[in-house]
Each structure stands twice: as C-alpha cells, then as structure tokens.
Design a protein around this motif. Structure first.
Motif, PDB file in Angstrom:
ATOM      1  N   GLU A 169       0.823  -1.216   0.000  1.00 51.25           N
ATOM      2  CA  GLU A 169       0.000   0.000   0.000  1.00 51.25           C
ATOM      3  C   GLU A 169       0.854   1.261   0.000  1.00 51.25           C
ATOM      4  N   ILE A 170       1.886   1.308   0.889  1.00 49.33           N
ATOM      5  CA  ILE A 170       2.670   2.538   1.055  1.00 49.33           C
ATOM      6  C   ILE A 170       3.480   2.842  -0.194  1.00 49.33           C
ATOM      7  N   PHE A 171       4.093   1.819  -0.789  1.00 45.78           N
ATOM      8  CA  PHE A 171       4.990   2.041  -1.930  1.00 45.78           C
ATOM      9  C   PHE A 171       4.370   1.656  -3.267  1.00 45.78           C
ATOM     10  N   SER A 172       3.043   1.437  -3.265  1.00 45.33           N
ATOM     11  CA  SER A 172       2.316   1.130  -4.517  1.00 45.33           C
ATOM     12  C   SER A 172       2.914  -0.073  -5.229  1.00 45.33           C
ATOM     13  N   LEU A 173       3.179  -1.151  -4.489  1.00 44.38           N
ATOM     14  CA  LEU A 173       3.788  -2.346  -5.078  1.00 44.38           C
ATOM     15  C   LEU A 173       2.780  -3.202  -5.840  1.00 44.38           C
ATOM     16  N   GLN A 174       1.499  -2.763  -5.814  1.00 40.99           N
ATOM     17  CA  GLN A 174       0.504  -3.552  -6.537  1.00 40.99           C
ATOM     18  C   GLN A 174       0.797  -3.625  -8.037  1.00 40.99           C
ATOM     19  N   LYS A 175       1.614  -2.637  -8.515  1.00 42.37           N
ATOM     20  CA  LYS A 175       1.964  -2.672  -9.943  1.00 42.37           C
ATOM     21  C   LYS A 175       2.847  -3.878 -10.278  1.00 42.37           C
ATOM     22  N   PHE A 176       3.493  -4.477  -9.226  1.00 44.22           N
ATOM     23  CA  PHE A 176       4.319  -5.661  -9.456  1.00 44.22           C
ATOM     24  C   PHE A 176       3.538  -6.965  -9.249  1.00 44.22           C
ATOM     25  N   ASP A 177       2.288  -6.844  -8.809  1.00 47.00           N
ATOM     26  CA  ASP A 177       1.464  -8.042  -8.618  1.00 47.00           C
ATOM     27  C   ASP A 177       0.821  -8.406  -9.958  1.00 47.00           C
ATOM     28  N   LEU A 178       1.543  -9.207 -10.743  1.00 48.98           N
ATOM     29  CA  LEU A 178       1.127  -9.539 -12.111  1.00 48.98           C
ATOM     30  C   LEU A 178       0.208 -10.748 -12.162  1.00 48.98           C
ATOM     31  N   GLN A 179       0.009 -11.408 -11.021  1.00 47.93           N
ATOM     32  CA  GLN A 179      -0.820 -12.618 -11.026  1.00 47.93           C
ATOM     33  C   GLN A 179      -2.249 -12.308 -11.481  1.00 47.93           C
ATOM     34  N   ASN A 180      -2.839 -11.265 -10.888  1.00 47.14           N
ATOM     35  CA  ASN A 180      -4.222 -10.921 -11.259  1.00 47.14           C
ATOM     36  C   ASN A 180      -4.299 -10.472 -12.704  1.00 47.14           C
ATOM     37  N   ASN A 181      -3.253  -9.689 -13.127  1.00 49.98           N
ATOM     38  CA  ASN A 181      -3.250  -9.219 -14.520  1.00 49.98           C
ATOM     39  C   ASN A 181      -3.217 -10.400 -15.498  1.00 49.98           C
ATOM     40  N   VAL A 182      -2.354 -11.357 -15.183  1.00 60.10           N
ATOM     41  CA  VAL A 182      -2.248 -12.527 -16.063  1.00 60.10           C
ATOM     42  C   VAL A 182      -3.548 -13.331 -16.029  1.00 60.10           C
ATOM     43  N   SER A 183      -4.136 -13.449 -14.821  1.00 63.04           N
ATOM     44  CA  SER A 183      -5.405 -14.192 -14.706  1.00 63.04           C
ATOM     45  C   SER A 183      -6.502 -13.518 -15.507  1.00 63.04           C
ATOM     46  N   LEU A 184      -6.530 -12.178 -15.421  1.00 59.97           N
ATOM     47  CA  LEU A 184      -7.541 -11.439 -16.185  1.00 59.97           C
ATOM     48  C   LEU A 184      -7.328 -11.620 -17.689  1.00 59.97           C
ATOM     49  N   LEU A 185      -6.048 -11.529 -18.107  1.00 56.94           N
ATOM     50  CA  LEU A 185      -5.748 -11.712 -19.536  1.00 56.94           C
ATOM     51  C   LEU A 185      -6.131 -13.115 -19.993  1.00 56.94           C
ATOM     52  N   ASN A 186      -5.816 -14.093 -19.130  1.00 59.26           N
ATOM     53  CA  ASN A 186      -6.126 -15.490 -19.475  1.00 59.26           C
ATOM     54  C   ASN A 186      -7.645 -15.695 -19.575  1.00 59.26           C
ATOM     55  N   ALA A 187      -8.378 -15.125 -18.582  1.00 62.93           N
ATOM     56  CA  ALA A 187      -9.841 -15.261 -18.609  1.00 62.93           C
ATOM     57  C   ALA A 187     -10.425 -14.542 -19.824  1.00 62.93           C
ATOM     58  N   LYS A 188      -9.878 -13.350 -20.119  1.00 57.32           N
ATOM     59  CA  LYS A 188     -10.367 -12.601 -21.281  1.00 57.32           C
ATOM     60  C   LYS A 188     -10.086 -13.362 -22.571  1.00 57.32           C
ATOM     61  N   MET A 854       2.930 -17.978 -18.446  1.00 56.09           N
ATOM     62  CA  MET A 854       3.033 -16.809 -17.566  1.00 56.09           C
ATOM     63  C   MET A 854       2.275 -17.027 -16.255  1.00 56.09           C
ATOM     64  N   THR A 855       1.142 -17.716 -16.315  1.00 52.31           N
ATOM     65  CA  THR A 855       0.361 -17.985 -15.098  1.00 52.31           C
ATOM     66  C   THR A 855       1.182 -18.813 -14.113  1.00 52.31           C
ATOM     67  N   ASN A 856       1.892 -19.797 -14.618  1.00 55.89           N
ATOM     68  CA  ASN A 856       2.728 -20.639 -13.753  1.00 55.89           C
ATOM     69  C   ASN A 856       3.895 -19.850 -13.166  1.00 55.89           C
ATOM     70  N   LEU A 857       4.410 -18.885 -13.915  1.00 52.42           N
ATOM     71  CA  LEU A 857       5.574 -18.123 -13.460  1.00 52.42           C
ATOM     72  C   LEU A 857       5.220 -17.103 -12.374  1.00 52.42           C
ATOM     73  N   PHE A 858       3.992 -16.487 -12.439  1.00 51.57           N
ATOM     74  CA  PHE A 858       3.649 -15.375 -11.538  1.00 51.57           C
ATOM     75  C   PHE A 858       2.647 -15.752 -10.445  1.00 51.57           C
ATOM     76  N   LYS A 859       2.298 -17.031 -10.289  1.00 46.41           N
ATOM     77  CA  LYS A 859       1.283 -17.380  -9.307  1.00 46.41           C
ATOM     78  C   LYS A 859       1.832 -17.191  -7.880  1.00 46.41           C
ATOM     79  N   GLY A 860       0.884 -16.974  -6.924  1.00 43.39           N
ATOM     80  CA  GLY A 860       1.260 -16.838  -5.521  1.00 43.39           C
ATOM     81  C   GLY A 860       1.838 -15.496  -5.135  1.00 43.39           C
ATOM     82  N   ALA A 861       1.751 -14.450  -5.995  1.00 39.43           N
ATOM     83  CA  ALA A 861       2.277 -13.103  -5.686  1.00 39.43           C
ATOM     84  C   ALA A 861       3.748 -13.164  -5.296  1.00 39.43           C
ATOM     85  N   GLY A 862       4.473 -14.127  -5.862  1.00 42.13           N
ATOM     86  CA  GLY A 862       5.887 -14.275  -5.528  1.00 42.13           C
ATOM     87  C   GLY A 862       6.713 -13.078  -5.922  1.00 42.13           C
ATOM     88  N   PHE A 863       6.360 -12.458  -7.048  1.00 43.25           N
ATOM     89  CA  PHE A 863       7.148 -11.309  -7.518  1.00 43.25           C
ATOM     90  C   PHE A 863       6.984 -10.117  -6.574  1.00 43.25           C
TER      91      PHE A 863
END
Length: 1012
Positions: A169-188, A854-863
C-alpha cells in the motif's frame, strides 16, 4: 501530512474549547507535549486520528465510543483539524456529536464533514474518506505519521503477510502483482476463444463452391429477364395508345352531360341577376335615410323618459328644502339660549361632585375609627411575640454547653472510619497475596509435562530448528532444480518445426534435449519438506507455549512481590494510625462509647436547631405584625389626608358655581341632582346637534335644487332639436321615393327585406357564365379531335389484361435477379468474415499457450514478495544508520531468509537473534530508527517537501546518555525537512526542546493547553 490547527471541546478530559496552533510548533522542527499522567496528552493524537478516520486506539465502535469519548460534564463534543496533504493542498476535517438531553448515556453518532480551502473559502467535499486525501489507510497512518501509545513496535513485530500488504500500500507495489493481470488476460483470452468458436459454428456452410453456383444461376436469370423486357415494351406501347383514346371519349361524354345541367340553370341565373341589380340600387339610396330615421326616433324616446325622471326629482328636492326651512325656524329660539343652558349644566355637574365628596368624607371618617381600633389590637400581639422570643433564647443558652464540638466529633469519627478501612484493606490484601501464590504453584505444575530447563530451553529449541532449516534448505534446492528440469521438459515436448518457441521465438529446433520424468521425485521431496516444516512448527509452538507460561509466571511473581509490599505498607499504616489517636475524652479501643456520645450530641443539636427554627418563625411573625402595624398607620394617615382633600374640593366647587346655590342642593340626593344634570346635558346636546345638521343640509340642498332646474331646462331644449331633425328626415325620404318612381315606403322596405348579398350573387353569376362558355368550347374541340376515331371497349379490356400479365412477369424476373444478387453478396461477406475469424482464432490459441506459461511463473504473488523484500532491506540499511549510533555500533538490524527482522549482536561474534530478545530501551531504539526510515521512504515516495512524524512513548526506557543520542538524532531531522513531535515524561527532554505544549488538568475546567 503537515498539521495546521486542532480545536477540541468536550473530548475526554477537555471540557472547555481548546485550540492548538501547530504552525508555531512545526516551524521549530521539533516540539513536545508534556504533562502529568491522565492530563490528556495522548488525547490530542486520538483527536487527530478520530477526526480523519473515525477510529481510535483505546475505543472501538462496540465500546460505546461516542459516550466514553465525551467529557462527562459536557453535552457536546467537537473536533476540528486543519492540515496540508502531500499535494500541498489545505483540508479541514470536523466531527461533532451531542448528548441526548433526555437520556444521559445516549450520545448520537458523530456528524462528519471534510472541507478543502479554495478561493479563500472552505468548500465542503462530497466524501469523508481521509485515505483519498492523505494516501494512507488508518493502520499505515499510525505506523508512519502518528504512532500512538503501545503501537511503537507494531511494524517491527508484524507478520510477513501483513508487512507485505503494508509495503504494497505505502509504496504502490501492486503494480508488481502480475498474477491478477495474467489471470484477467487469461480469462479474457478464454472468453474471446469461446465466443469466436461459437461464431465460427454459424459459418460452416459458407464456401467458394456455393458462391460459384449462385453466380451461374444469376447469369441465367439475367438472360431471361432481358427477353421478357423486350416483349413488355411492345405491349406497353399499344396499351398506352388505347388508354389515351378511352380517356378522350370519356371526357367528351362527361362534358356534354355537364353542359346540359348548366343550360337548365340559365333562366334562374338571369332572374337572380335582375333582382340583385334592383336590390343594390334601392339599398344605396334608401338604407341611410331609413337608418337615420330609426336612430332619431330611438334617441327622442330616451330623452323624453329622462325628462320625466328629472322633473320628478326636482319636485322631491323642492319639497325637502321647504320642510328643512320650517324646521330651522322652529329650533332657532332654543339655539339662541343654548349658552345660558350650558352654564347651568356645568353648575349641576359641580353639585353632583360636591354631593359625592360629602358621602366619601363620611365613609373615610368611619374607616379611620375602625383602623385605630385595629392598630391597638396589632400592638398587643407584638408584645406577646416579643415575650415568647425571650423565653426561647433562654432555653437555647441552657442547651449549648451540653453539646460537643462538631469538629472534634468529625475528626474522631474519621479516625475510627480510617481504622475500619485499614483493617478491611489488610484482610483483602492478605487474600490477594494468597491467591498470587496459588497461581504461581499452578503455573509450575503446567511446566512439569514439558520436562525442560527453564534457563536453556530457548537455545535447545533454536538448535533443533536450525538443524531442520538446513535440511529443508537442501531439499528446497533439489526441488527447484527438478522443477526447472520438469518445465524445460514440457517446453521441449511442445517444440515442432515451423512453430515458434515460446521462450526464444525461433522456428527451428535442432538437437532437442530429452529429460526423464521427475514427478515422483518431486512428490517425495514435497512430502519431506512438509514433514520438516511440521516438525519446525511443532517446536515453535512448544517454545511459544513455554514462553507464554513463563511470561505468566514472571508477571504473577512481580505481582506477588508488589502485593506483599502493599501488605507491609498497610501494616505500617495501621501502626502509624494508632499513634495518631490524641483525644483523652475517648477510648481508641471503644468505638461504641464514642458513637453513644456522638448520638447524644446530635440529639442536643437537633433540639437547639428546633428551638432556632421556632425563634426564626416567631421572629418572622413579629416582623409580619410590625409590617401590618406600619401598614395600618399609613392607611390611617391616608384616610385623614383624603378627608381634608375632599373638604377642600367642595369649597373650590362652591366658588365656581355661577347660577345655582349650594344651600339649595346640599340636602338633595345625588341621584336626583344627577338625573337633572343628565336631562339638561342631553337637551343641550340635541339642540346644538340638530341645529348644525339642519344648517349643513340646507347648504347641500340649495345648489342641488338649482342644478336640477338647469337639467330639466336643457332636456326640453334637446327634445325640440330632435323633433326638427325627424321632420327633415321624413322630407328626404319623400323626395327619394318620388325620384325612384315609388309611391309608398312599404315598397322599398319589401325590396330591402330580401337581404341579398350583392357581391356573392355577382360572383355566382360570373362563375356560371365562365363555366357555360368553357364547356361549350371544350365539347367543340373534342368533337373535332375524335371526328375520324372510334373506341371499342372489349379491345381495350383485352389489351389492358395483356399489359398487366406482362408487367407481372417482368417484376417476377427482376425480383429473382435481386434476390440471387443479394444472396451472393451475403455469401461473399460471410466468407470474408470466416477467413478473418480463422486468423484471429489462430492468434488467440497461440496467446493462450503463452498465458499458461506466464500464469505458472507469476502465481502466488511471488514477484510482489520479492520486490517487498528489496524495499525492506533498503529500510534496514536506512534504519541501521541511526540504530548503529544509538547502540554505539553494538547492534544491527537485518532481514533473514523468511523476511523477518532479526538482530546482529557484534558483542557476541556477530551472531543473529530474535528482536524479541531486545530490552525495552533497545526495542525503542530500533523501532524509532525503523519508523524514521519508513517515514522517510513514504516522504520520498510522495515527493513532498516536508513531512510530519509524531511519537507517543518510549523515552522513559532510556538512560541519560541514550536520551542525549536520541535527542541529537531528532534534532538532525530538522536538516532533512522533517517535523517531529513527541509525548514524554522525561524532564531532560523537556528542558532541551525549544517549543512545547504543557497540559494541565484543572478539577473544575478540565484539561488546559499552554504553549511553553
């Protein structure tokens, strides 16, 4: 965030409205808030957080927060906080809540409003979300800007998940959370694939062969259409010729029929023309004369009727005027003696007053006699009351020596009460001490099943956990190696010549590596890792349980020690209290005797008090009797004065008499004299009133009579003039009759009674003449045109039927061509769409394969966790700059492999240990360093020139030298554009800080704020 001003009223211990101007404090860079325990220092920070977020540390919504926050002497609480946010914009937050006047404990929910300073005015905002304005949630606000009491070490002790979320929240790290982005792209992408496959099902029958067959069918239909079109043109030409001939013959027959109808109307039209011309001539000559005659006859009748009415009014007016003159003559003698009659009226009025004064004097003399008797009675009552007061005073003086001193009784009574309280406290404290001992025995029994050494169990457990961590690390490395091998095996199996590689994009794949199946080994490794993790968690859980038990034991031992000290102090207090008994008239061991003497003294005091009440009551009675006596004496004096005034008024009235004599009337009754006075007054009034009314009416009737005579004369003249005009009009009518060859006026009136519309009749005649000639000429022209032609109805019907059949056949052929052309166009468009959809399908299928990787690489918010660990290590580095100085380079802060904070101890060969092993002072130092580093990072992230930081605890754990180091650290923050506020009890800091607020608590006024 930079504070500007805070206003408090009716909040916690703040009863009166208090204002804090932070601008003077923030200019200093470092300021403090000092005051005794419970004075209201921490309430300032709670007010700020509550104004912004509606949250506080001490109370939540389930704690009846509004009621408990409101000052018990107040009926309203109000907070107003002005501040500047990270965008350098000025805002205001206000919260207000009131107490229900009918229910003390019912405090309504706060009303909250946020404002922004724009154009020199506070503009209300549509929302009350402080997070939008400040950019921080409440949890992170109290970790980075205002750190409340008891929360200073919170960030240091946060779990990994909570700390990651905070950093996110403080440092806006949500931009590095690519799991949801990839999931959305995959679902789309999947949704688009499903839709595309559904669309392609509708194009299964569309192909090139079907389009070619339709084009051949179109050519045949076009040839057929051209043949039908040629034949249709020939038939159409012959049909149009017959149609024109038919129209001409039908037109000729119709015109002949219409002409016969017009011929039958011609005689009537000629008669109408003759009547119209005669009517027009008579109307123009006679209508004005007849209209004028009717008008004059009507007007003379109106004037004659008016003359009759006016003559009647004139007669009535003359009669009224004559009657008025007779009345004036009759009343004139009375009016001439009216002045003398009014003098007699005034004398009678004086006589009435004198008779009334005489009666009132008699009444006053009687009241004076009775008042004198009442005065004597009241004086006798006064003497009786004064005697009774003397007797009561003697009785009071007799009882006073028997009563004990109330101060003495109070002091001795308080001594015995304190003695009872000390005895009860000793018994209760002795019981508490026994309970603590029992609790400690129970805790020792809880530790026995663990069979541990309480001094070394932590090191023993740590050794076991370290061994498990080493094994787990070795297995994890082996697992990662096998997972990479498995992934590469998957990629290798998907490679085909001509198909691009998902990693490098190459279309050629020489020497593809083959790998063995490692799934079974991975499953076995995962089981071993999970077993080791379970073992570690069991040891940690066991260690945690033991630590909790030991913490409880230490707490109870400290409490036992404290309770025993309290018990000793109570015993000392009991001995000291016995030595304070200094009253020889009482026995310290015989409280019953003291109570009896006190009750006797109280009884005597009640008797004295009752006598005093009687004295007070008798004194009130005496005062009342004296007031009554004074009142009666004043009344007697007033009666005598009024009697003298009445007698003097009779003499004055007697001197003012002009006609009548007092001797003739002083024996008469008031009623008789007043009756004579009223009759004379009424007669004088009526004479004067009637005379004035008659004069006034005479003045009004005189001009009205003259005016009425003039009106009657004028009406007679106008009637004569109208009779002459009527005579002239009749002569004009006779002359016109002679000129127009009429013998009587009745002939003219008969013609005019027809009321013919001349213009309408002439238009009708003209239209008939035109239509008659037009039809006549049209018939002649058509007969000439059709002289050599004849028309056969059967021939025309056959030609018309042939034309319609041919037209229908042509339309059918044309519709077939249009239908086939449209179908070809539709098929070509559908075929083009099908080609485009197939291309897109190929792209989406390829993209789907890449998204799976990409889904396998970014799952679990590891990045995100990886980036968060980088930020945390940077925070450690920044915090260590100050932490090294505060600990004299003895300790350092670092992150371990699990991203948890731990301490490096350089006095023990640089070994690492848990932050929980730090002392209270060391924990404060590392928390302060970490909080300052975190606040600096927030400031840099927000790109604000200045920022604010407030601390509410911790300085009491530092020694003098550490306090100096901490103070030097805080002072250096001024050079870094940091503003720091502290709350502390440490006197050394109070003396060093240049500007501060001193909070004092007044018993009557509540907490008061003073700038020092």
């Amino acid at each position: 965030m930079i504070p500007i001003q805070l206003t408090l009223e009716g909040l916690y211990s703040y009863q009166e409205r208090q204002k804090i101007n932070f601008e003077n404090l923030t200019e200093a860079g470092l300021f403090g808030i000092f005051g005794a325990v419970g004075s209201g220092k921490s309430s300032i920070l709670e007010a700020i957080s509550f104004a912004l977020y509606g949250e506080t540390e001490r109370l939540n919504s389930r704690d009846k927060r509004a009621y408990n926050m409101m000052n018990l002497k107040s009926n309203k609480s109000y907070i107003e906080f002005d501040f500047i946010n990270f965008e350098n914009k000025k805002f205001r937050a206000t919260r207000e809540f009131r107490r229900n006047s009918k229910n003390f404990e019912d405090v309504k929910a706060p009303t909250v409003t946020f404002y922004e300073w724009k154009n020199e005015n506070w503009i209300p905002l549509e929302h009350t979300n402080a997070e939008k304005i400040i950019g921080l949630s409440y949890a992170n606000f109290k970790r980075t800007i205002i750190i409340p009491q008891g929360q200073f070490k919170e960030f240091l002790e946060l779990g990994a998940t909570e700390r990651t979320n905070m950093m996110k929240e403080i440092f806006s790290l949500q931009k590095f959370d690519l799991q949801n982005n990839v999931s959305l792209l995959n679902a789309k992408n999947k949704s688009e694939l499903d839709q595309l496959e559904g669309q392609l099902k509708g194009f299964e029958e569309v192909n090139e062969e079907l389009i070619s067959a339709q084009k051949e069918h179109l050519n045949l239909e076009q040839q057929k259409f051209e043949e039908i079109k040629i034949q249709f043109l020939k038939i159409e030409e012959k049909y149009q010729q017959l149609k024109i001939l038919k129209t001409d013959f039908e037109s000729l027959n119709q015109k002949k029929s219409d002409f016969e109808k017009l011929k039958s109307q011609k005689t009537n039209i000629d008669i109408l023309e003759t009547k119209t011309e005669l009517f027009d001539q008579v109307f123009r000559v006679f209508n004005p004369l007849i209209t004028e005659k009717n008008k004059l006859q009507k007007e003379i009748k109106s004037y004659q009727k008016d003359e009759e009415n006016q003559i009647k009014i004139l007669s009535e007016t003359e009669t009224e005027f004559k009657s008025l003159t007779e009345k004036l003559s009759a009343i004139l003698p009375k009016f001439e003696v009216l002045e003398q009659s009014k003098i007699q009226e005034n004398d009678l009025n004086l006589m009435v007053q004198m008779l009334k004064f005489s009666d009132e004097i008699e009444i006053l003399r009687d009241r004076t006699k009775k008042g004198s008797e009442k005065v004597q009675e009241v004086e006798a009552n006064n003497k009786v009351i004064e005697k009774k007061l003397t007797e009561l005073a003697k009785e009071t003086e007799f009882l006073k020596p028997k009563k004990l001193d109330s101060t003495l009784l109070s002091n001795v009574g308080n001594w015995f009460l304190q003695k009872r309280n000390l005895s009860e406290s000793f018994l209760k404290q002795n019981e508490k001490t026994s309970q603590k001992k029992n609790e400690i025995e129970k805790i020792w029994s809880e530790l026995k099943p663990f069979e541990i050494n309480t001094e070394s169990f932590k090191n023993d457990f740590k050794t076991q956990i370290d061994a498990l961590e080493i094994q787990k690390k070795e297995l994890s490395e082996k697992q990662k190696h096998l997972e990479v091998q498995q992934k590469l095996s998957h990629f290798a199996s998907e490679l085909h010549d001509g198909k691009s590689c998902p990693l490098c994009g190459s279309l050629e794949h020489p020497n593809v590596v083959e790998f063995d199946d490692v799934n079974s080994e991975l499953i076995e490794l995962q089981k071993q890792i999970e077993y080791l993790e379970n073992q570690k968690q069991e040891i940690q859980k066991k260690s945690s349980e033991i630590e909790k038990i030991l913490d409880r034991k230490n707490i109870f031992e400290e409490q036992l020690k404290s309770e025993e000290e309290i018990l000793k102090q109570i015993q000392i207090n009991i001995q000291n209290h016995k030595q304070n008994f200094i009253w020889k008239d009482f026995n310290a061991e015989n409280e019953t005797e003291f109570e009896q003497k006190r009750l006797q003294s109280f009884e005597i005091e009640k008797q004295i008090e009752k006598i005093g009440q009687n004295i007070t009551q008798e004194q009130k009675n005496l005062d009342k009797e004296r007031e009554t006596l004074d009142h009666y004496n004043k009344a007697l004096e007033k009666f005598r004065l009024d009697e003298a005034k009445k007698a003097e008024q009779i003499k004055t009235n007697e001197q003012n008499l002009k006609i009548l004599s007092w001797k003739d009337y002083h024996e008469k009754t008031i009623a008789d004299v007043e009756e004579s006075y009223q009759k004379l007054t009424q007669a004088n009034f009526e004479t004067e009133q009637n005379y004035q009314n008659f004069i006034k009416k005479e003045k009004e009737l005189s001009p009205k009579l003259a005016e009425q005579k003039t009106i009657v004369t004028q009406l007679g003249k106008r009637i004569l003039e109208l009779e002459k005009e009527i005579s002239d009009n009749e002569n004009g009518i006779k002359q016109s009759l002679s000129k127009q060859n009429f013998t009587e006026l009745i002939e003219v009136q008969t013609i005019l009674s027809q009321e013919i519309d001349v213009q309408d009749a002439r238009n009708k005649i003209q239209k008939f003449r035109i239509d008659f000639e037009t039809l006549k000429n049209g018939i002649s022209e058509l007969e000439t045109k059709l002289k050599d032609f004849s028309f056969d109805e059967e021939q025309f019907a056959a030609a018309e039927n042939l034309f319609k059949n041919s037209e229908t056949e042509l339309k059918t052929a044309n519709d077939s061509i249009v239908k086939i052309s449209s179908e070809i166009e539709r098929l070509e468009k559908e075929f083009k769409k099908k080609e485009d959809l197939l291309k897109i399908l190929s792209q989406l299928q390829k993209r789907s394969d890449n998204l799976k990787i990409m889904t396998n690489l970014f799952k679990g918010a590891g990045f995100v966790q990886y980036v968060s660990s980088i930020y945390l290590r940077q925070l450690c580095d920044h915090a260590n700059v100050r932490f090294h100085r505060m600990t004299r380079n003895q300790l350092s802060l670092q992150l371990n492999e699990s991203n948890d904070f731990e301490i490096i101890d350089y006095l023990n060969e640089g070994r690492s240990r848990s932050v929980k092993t730090l002392s209270g002072g060391q924990a404060f130092q590392v928390s302060l360093s970490l909080a300052l580093a975190l606040a600096e990072s927030v400031q840099a992230n927000a790109q604000s020139e200045k920022n604010f930081f407030f601390i509410d605890e911790g300085f009491g754990t530092q020694d003098v030298e550490s306090v100096n180091i901490v103070f030097e650290t805080l002072m250096n923050l001024q050079k870094e554009n940091r503003i720091v506020g502290i709350i502390s009890h440490v006197e050394e800091l109070k003396e060093k800080i240049p500007v501060s607020l001193n909070i004092t608590k007044d018993e009557e006024r509540g907490s008061l704020i003073e700038v020092v």
